[in-house]
Design a protein around this motif. Structure first.
Motif, PDB file in Angstrom:
ATOM      1  N   LYS A   4       0.728  -1.385  -0.050  1.00 48.05           N
ATOM      2  CA  LYS A   4       0.113   0.042   0.068  1.00 48.05           C
ATOM      3  C   LYS A   4       1.290   1.189   0.033  1.00 48.05           C
ATOM      4  CE  LYS A   4      -3.732   1.952   2.399  1.00 48.05           C
ATOM      5  NZ  LYS A   4      -4.693   2.147   3.702  1.00 48.05           N
ATOM      6  N   ILE A   5       1.065   1.998  -0.981  1.00 53.45           N
ATOM      7  CA  ILE A   5       1.688   3.531  -1.002  1.00 53.45           C
ATOM      8  C   ILE A   5       0.752   3.963  -0.064  1.00 53.45           C
ATOM      9  CG2 ILE A   5       2.230   5.122  -2.490  1.00 53.45           C
ATOM     10  CD1 ILE A   5       1.612   2.986  -4.884  1.00 53.45           C
ATOM     11  N   SER A   6       1.700   4.759   0.985  1.00 52.34           N
ATOM     12  CA  SER A   6       1.103   5.829   1.607  1.00 52.34           C
ATOM     13  C   SER A   6       2.226   6.938   1.460  1.00 52.34           C
ATOM     14  CB  SER A   6       1.786   6.151   3.075  1.00 52.34           C
ATOM     15  OG  SER A   6       1.095   6.461   4.046  1.00 52.34           O
ATOM     16  N   LEU A   7       1.411   8.652   1.238  1.00 50.57           N
ATOM     17  CA  LEU A   7       1.586   9.593   0.911  1.00 50.57           C
ATOM     18  C   LEU A   7       2.092  10.264   2.043  1.00 50.57           C
ATOM     19  CD1 LEU A   7      -0.391  10.733  -2.555  1.00 50.57           C
ATOM     20  CD2 LEU A   7       1.888   9.481  -1.685  1.00 50.57           C
ATOM     21  N   THR A   8       2.546  11.383   2.546  1.00 54.26           N
ATOM     22  CA  THR A   8       2.633  11.995   3.239  1.00 54.26           C
ATOM     23  C   THR A   8       1.559  13.391   3.392  1.00 54.26           C
ATOM     24  OG1 THR A   8       4.481  13.997   2.036  1.00 54.26           O
ATOM     25  CG2 THR A   8       5.124  11.552   3.014  1.00 54.26           C
ATOM     26  N   VAL A   9       1.823  13.995   4.557  1.00 47.02           N
ATOM     27  CA  VAL A   9       0.328  14.926   4.088  1.00 47.02           C
ATOM     28  C   VAL A   9       1.127  16.040   3.435  1.00 47.02           C
ATOM     29  CG1 VAL A   9       0.122  17.328   6.157  1.00 47.02           C
ATOM     30  CG2 VAL A   9      -0.284  14.941   6.788  1.00 47.02           C
ATOM     31  N   LYS A  10       2.114  16.799   2.939  1.00 47.38           N
ATOM     32  CA  LYS A  10       3.137  17.040   2.042  1.00 47.38           C
ATOM     33  C   LYS A  10       2.984  16.846   1.045  1.00 47.38           C
ATOM     34  CE  LYS A  10       7.070  19.774   0.664  1.00 47.38           C
ATOM     35  NZ  LYS A  10       9.065  19.648   0.980  1.00 47.38           N
ATOM     36  N   GLN A  11       2.636  15.677  -0.084  1.00 48.52           N
ATOM     37  CA  GLN A  11       2.324  15.755  -0.909  1.00 48.52           C
ATOM     38  C   GLN A  11       0.554  14.965  -2.005  1.00 48.52           C
ATOM     39  OE1 GLN A  11       3.974  11.082  -0.495  1.00 48.52           O
ATOM     40  NE2 GLN A  11       6.591  11.993  -1.484  1.00 48.52           N
ATOM     41  N   GLN A  12       0.204  15.056   0.062  1.00 46.08           N
ATOM     42  CA  GLN A  12      -1.537  15.026  -0.126  1.00 46.08           C
ATOM     43  C   GLN A  12      -1.516  16.685  -0.807  1.00 46.08           C
ATOM     44  OE1 GLN A  12      -3.179  13.341   3.261  1.00 46.08           O
ATOM     45  NE2 GLN A  12      -1.937  11.025   3.239  1.00 46.08           N
ATOM     46  N   LEU A  13      -0.949  17.002  -0.066  1.00 50.53           N
ATOM     47  CA  LEU A  13      -1.621  18.418  -0.294  1.00 50.53           C
ATOM     48  C   LEU A  13      -1.077  19.041  -1.416  1.00 50.53           C
ATOM     49  CD1 LEU A  13      -0.925  20.252   2.485  1.00 50.53           C
ATOM     50  CD2 LEU A  13      -3.111  20.143   1.886  1.00 50.53           C
ATOM     51  N   ILE A  14       0.003  18.873  -1.997  1.00 51.56           N
ATOM     52  CA  ILE A  14       0.210  19.307  -3.622  1.00 51.56           C
ATOM     53  C   ILE A  14      -0.014  18.005  -4.566  1.00 51.56           C
ATOM     54  CG2 ILE A  14       2.417  18.795  -5.434  1.00 51.56           C
ATOM     55  CD1 ILE A  14       4.139  18.981  -3.108  1.00 51.56           C
ATOM     56  N   LEU A  61       2.332  24.506   8.364  1.00 49.16           N
ATOM     57  CA  LEU A  61       1.350  23.092   9.318  1.00 49.16           C
ATOM     58  C   LEU A  61       2.464  22.419   9.294  1.00 49.16           C
ATOM     59  CD1 LEU A  61      -0.813  21.387   9.911  1.00 49.16           C
ATOM     60  CD2 LEU A  61      -1.491  21.207   7.229  1.00 49.16           C
ATOM     61  N   LEU A  62       3.758  22.114   8.734  1.00 52.76           N
ATOM     62  CA  LEU A  62       4.670  21.200   8.637  1.00 52.76           C
ATOM     63  C   LEU A  62       5.365  21.334   9.098  1.00 52.76           C
ATOM     64  CD1 LEU A  62       5.562  20.509   4.819  1.00 52.76           C
ATOM     65  CD2 LEU A  62       4.227  18.888   6.281  1.00 52.76           C
ATOM     66  N   GLN A  63       5.853  22.360   9.580  1.00 54.96           N
ATOM     67  CA  GLN A  63       6.462  23.411  10.336  1.00 54.96           C
ATOM     68  C   GLN A  63       5.733  22.684  12.196  1.00 54.96           C
ATOM     69  OE1 GLN A  63       7.074  27.166  10.013  1.00 54.96           O
ATOM     70  NE2 GLN A  63       9.644  27.181   9.101  1.00 54.96           N
ATOM     71  N   GLY A  64       4.761  22.986  12.642  1.00 53.69           N
ATOM     72  CA  GLY A  64       4.124  22.793  13.510  1.00 53.69           C
ATOM     73  C   GLY A  64       4.390  21.549  14.110  1.00 53.69           C
ATOM     74  N   MET A  65       3.927  20.044  12.791  1.00 56.02           N
ATOM     75  CA  MET A  65       3.593  19.017  12.868  1.00 56.02           C
ATOM     76  C   MET A  65       4.786  18.562  13.399  1.00 56.02           C
ATOM     77  SD  MET A  65       1.109  18.159   9.985  1.00 56.02           S
ATOM     78  CE  MET A  65       1.136  16.191  10.176  1.00 56.02           C
ATOM     79  N   THR A  66       5.851  19.120  13.084  1.00 56.09           N
ATOM     80  CA  THR A  66       7.788  18.035  13.042  1.00 56.09           C
ATOM     81  C   THR A  66       7.519  19.315  14.569  1.00 56.09           C
ATOM     82  OG1 THR A  66       7.994  18.698  10.810  1.00 56.09           O
ATOM     83  CG2 THR A  66       9.940  18.935  12.418  1.00 56.09           C
ATOM     84  N   SER A  67       7.431  20.465  14.871  1.00 56.26           N
ATOM     85  CA  SER A  67       7.341  20.498  16.467  1.00 56.26           C
ATOM     86  C   SER A  67       6.898  19.402  17.468  1.00 56.26           C
ATOM     87  CB  SER A  67       7.057  21.818  16.663  1.00 56.26           C
ATOM     88  OG  SER A  67       7.976  22.508  15.955  1.00 56.26           O
ATOM     89  N   MET A  92      -2.318  25.374  14.569  1.00 56.53           N
ATOM     90  CA  MET A  92      -1.538  24.791  15.338  1.00 56.53           C
ATOM     91  C   MET A  92      -0.498  25.737  15.892  1.00 56.53           C
ATOM     92  SD  MET A  92       0.780  22.119  14.652  1.00 56.53           S
ATOM     93  CE  MET A  92      -0.315  21.716  12.950  1.00 56.53           C
ATOM     94  N   GLY A  93      -0.340  26.831  15.978  1.00 54.74           N
ATOM     95  CA  GLY A  93       0.614  27.211  17.195  1.00 54.74           C
ATOM     96  C   GLY A  93      -0.852  27.496  18.551  1.00 54.74           C
ATOM     97  N   ARG A  94      -1.332  27.433  18.346  1.00 58.85           N
ATOM     98  CA  ARG A  94      -2.621  27.525  19.814  1.00 58.85           C
ATOM     99  C   ARG A  94      -2.397  25.667  20.880  1.00 58.85           C
ATOM    100  NH1 ARG A  94      -5.870  31.071  16.884  1.00 58.85           N
ATOM    101  NH2 ARG A  94      -7.249  28.912  15.865  1.00 58.85           N
ATOM    102  N   LEU A  95      -2.200  25.059  19.087  1.00 62.60           N
ATOM    103  CA  LEU A  95      -2.336  23.593  19.237  1.00 62.60           C
ATOM    104  C   LEU A  95      -0.516  23.599  20.246  1.00 62.60           C
ATOM    105  CD1 LEU A  95      -3.283  20.520  19.141  1.00 62.60           C
ATOM    106  CD2 LEU A  95      -2.229  20.336  17.781  1.00 62.60           C
ATOM    107  N   CYS A  96       0.293  23.920  20.209  1.00 57.03           N
ATOM    108  CA  CYS A  96       1.738  24.256  20.344  1.00 57.03           C
ATOM    109  C   CYS A  96       1.378  24.828  21.861  1.00 57.03           C
ATOM    110  CB  CYS A  96       2.284  24.313  19.342  1.00 57.03           C
ATOM    111  SG  CYS A  96       3.456  23.816  17.442  1.00 57.03           S
ATOM    112  N   GLN A  97       1.191  25.466  21.742  1.00 52.94           N
ATOM    113  CA  GLN A  97       1.507  26.636  22.914  1.00 52.94           C
ATOM    114  C   GLN A  97       0.255  25.761  24.628  1.00 52.94           C
ATOM    115  OE1 GLN A  97      -0.868  30.143  22.658  1.00 52.94           O
ATOM    116  NE2 GLN A  97      -0.726  30.600  24.819  1.00 52.94           N
ATOM    117  N   LEU A  98      -0.845  24.630  23.752  1.00 57.46           N
ATOM    118  CA  LEU A  98      -1.459  23.775  24.427  1.00 57.46           C
ATOM    119  C   LEU A  98      -0.542  22.594  25.139  1.00 57.46           C
ATOM    120  CD1 LEU A  98      -3.890  22.825  26.107  1.00 57.46           C
ATOM    121  CD2 LEU A  98      -4.918  21.918  23.896  1.00 57.46           C
TER     122      LEU A  98
END
Length: 436
Positions: A4-14, A61-67, A92-98
């Protein structure tokens, strides 16, 4: 099977952005019947533009997810000191703050739990109860200093198998552990004194693994204390009843002696004299028992050992071996009574005066007093009961001399023990704490 081929979030957005942009281009090209080279060029230009904007939009989005991923990996490793630097004013910023707030709270709770564990460990390590925790593979995962002393180990027990440590233990201890149930058992220490212990066991689940907890509590001192309290209560009751009878008897005797003077009968005088002597003896008897039953709380002062020994030598002959600069805090009157009783017993044991001795020594924690004689010593049965009130091998003894000695020593939080000497006679060891 196909993987099964799995795409990253970045690839899915593109892909989503490209499909959404290309569908209108292809639809317009089909309606207007554009040449194929224009369709291809339009498709390529659309893909480039949508990929660029998709990358720009997905970067925060990717920066927040990586953090968040880095932070969660730190959580997994137990690291709670790292905070996320992502601080954009978006979802994403509020999620990182939490996440940062949660990390701070968890760090505070972890520090609080660590302090509690440290305090609990200090309490357990200093506890007189021997504590052993083993896992289901028979390996000891926790123990305290009392457990180490109980098993005669010179190093920490953690990591050792309990069954191997029990190979050199007392048979009664082995039997108690193998039974695995709560109950009492007895052990003999190095001085061949019998000690009563209580074993409490329990099962608990720790780190998804069953463990067995053993708690060994020595009850010898507690049982002795309760035994002495019972004897004291009996003595107080007997003393009270005797005093209630002796008071009226003394008054009636005095009246009878006055009346007998008119009769001029010599035999009555002898009878009254005998009664008076017996009443006096009973009064002394009651006072002696009352001294044991109502021993006052020790008033600790610095003991003047030279003066104390000088007073004792005016009453009893003994040799003295004294360490210099011995500092002990105790009740001097009670300590003097203690040594008087021991010296009296030593002289009544059949020992010659020149063979009776007292030695005094001290270390960083205790003052040790030893009274030796070369009398008859004690049999095992007599030694086992010698410190119990009312027990005496003398025809005229009250059985309170050694019992009072024991009461005085234990009131000072010390220990007293009796030992037969190898060359004959008895050795009484007294250990008193140095602290004021």
């Amino acid at each position: 099977m196909t993987e099964k081929i799995s795409l990253t979030v970045k690839q899915q957005l593109i892909v989503i952005c490209a499909v959404a942009a290309l569908l209108p281009v292809w639809l317009i090209s089909w309606i207007t019947q554009l040449p194929w080279y224009l369709v291809v060029s339009s498709t390529v230009i659309t893909l480039l533009i949508t990929s660029y904007f998709a990358l720009r939009l997905s970067k925060p989005l990717l920066q927040g997810m990586t953090s968040l991923e880095t932070g969660l990996l730190n959580f997994k490793d137990g690291e709670l000191s790292s905070l996320l630097a992502y601080n954009r004013d978006d979802e994403m910023g509020r999620l990182c703050q939490l996440y940062n707030q949660t990390a701070k709270q968890l760090r505070q709770e972890k520090q609080s739990i660590y302090q509690r564990e440290l305090m609990l460990d200090n309490v357990l390590q200093s506890s007189p109860q021997a504590i052993i925790l083993k896992n289901d593979h028979d390996f000891i995962v926790y123990s305290n200093h009392s457990a180490r002393d109980l098993l005669g180990a010179k190093s920490a027990l953690e990591g050792s198998q309990l069954s191997q440590l029990l190979n050199t233990a007392h048979p009664q201890l082995i039997n108690a552990v193998e039974r695995g149930v709560d109950g009492l058992f007895t052990l003999d220490n190095q001085q061949h004194e019998s000690q009563t212990w209580h074993l409490a066991t329990g099962k608990l689940l720790l780190n998804n693994q069953f463990h067995t907890l053993y708690v060994f509590k020595q009850l010898t001192r507690e049982l002795s204390r309760q035994e002495v309290e019972v004897w004291k209560k009996v003595i107080r009751i007997i003393s009270h009843e005797l005093n209630n009878s002796l008071g009226p008897m003394s008054s009636m005797l005095h009246s009878a002696k006055i009346l007998s003077e008119k009769v001029k009968e010599p035999r009555l005088s002898r009878v009254f004299l005998t009664i008076e002597e017996r009443i006096k003896h009973l009064n002394e008897f009651v006072q002696g028992y009352g001294k044991f039953a109502k021993l006052p709380t020790p008033q600790s002062t610095r003991i003047n050992w030279p003066t104390l020994f000088q007073q004792l030598q005016t009453q009893w002959a003994f040799d003295l071996t004294q360490q210099q600069n011995v500092t002990t805090f105790a009740d001097q009157a009670q300590l003097e009574q203690l040594l008087i009783n021991l010296l009296k017993n030593a002289h009544e044991s059949g020992s010659k005066s020149e063979h009776i001795s007292i030695s005094l020594s001290q270390n960083n924690h205790y003052t040790r007093i030893t009274v030796n004689d070369q009398g008859k010593g004690m049999s095992e049965q007599v030694m086992a009961n010698a410190l119990i009130p009312f027990y005496s091998t003398k025809s005229t003894g009250t059985g309170l001399g050694l019992a009072l000695c024991r009461e005085i020593v234990e009131a000072h939080h010390g220990q007293i023990s009796l030992h037969n000497r190898s060359n004959g006679g008895l050795s009484v060891h007294i250990v008193l704490p140095n602290a004021e």
